[in-house]
Scaffold this motif. Structure first.
Motif: not given
Length: 196
Positions: A49-56
């Motif tokens: 979730l945290a990684i997806a946030y950064a990429h988003a």
């Protein structure tokens, strides 16, 4: 899994049930505990979730970004010169706020997660955001370092943010970094000054 330490043993400290297995009487901390397979899966999902946030953010995919939060989540970017609000409010603000940058590279590091219930957790994660922009006729970097303080909640088969508060420790770079530090001081006067 062994039974947790009974609470009726007054000579031993009992750790709260963080869903991470029982703590010993001599070490009530959840640090370094071996998690059961289901909790290991939860940790991986929250890290994803945290990684997806950064990429988003880097991809400027605001629909994806907003979907990472529960609708009534609280987001607070005031300490980096931004706003606080719901996912919908912040998602509407982000395209204009991020338009100044020609590129963004959000990195997250040293993610600590603590389970507060079967479907809830808290976390903190260091952030390092390197941003590039043209400002006053010249290219410059704007680097932001700090900490996200998070609350997570399980929604069906997914973990989502229920709260994300950014605590900015420093903003460095050229003239634009000074603008961000001034915005942060005005937007979050109750927090420590951002170093430059």
């Amino acid at each position: 899994m062994p039974d947790p330490i009974p609470a009726d043993r007054p000579d031993e400290e009992v750790a709260p049930d963080l869903g991470q297995g029982p703590a010993s009487a001599t070490d009530p901390s959840p640090d370094g505990q071996v998690l059961d397979p289901a909790r290991q899966g939860d940790v991986l999902a929250i890290q994803d979730l945290a990684i997806a946030y950064a990429h988003a953010v880097d991809d400027r995919d605001w629909r994806r970004w907003e979907a990472l939060f529960v609708p009534d989540a609280h987001i607070d970017y005031r300490h980096s010169g931004g706003i606080a609000g719901t996912p919908a409010e912040v998602a509407a603000w982000l395209p204009g706020a991020m338009a100044v940058f020609t590129f963004c590279m959000h990195s997250i590091l040293t993610h600590e997660i603590r389970f507060t219930g079967p479907d809830t957790a808290t976390g903190r994660v260091h952030l390092l955001n390197r941003n590039g922009l043209e400002w006053e006729g010249a290219f410059e970097f704007c680097d932001i370092g700090g900490l996200y303080l998070d609350d997570y909640v399980r929604v069906g088969a997914h973990w989502r943010f229920a709260r994300r508060v950014e605590h900015t420790h420093y903003v460095t770079g050229g003239a634009f970094a000074a603008v961000v530090r001034d915005l942060a001081a005005d937007a979050a006067p109750d927090r420590p000054p951002v170093a430059g």
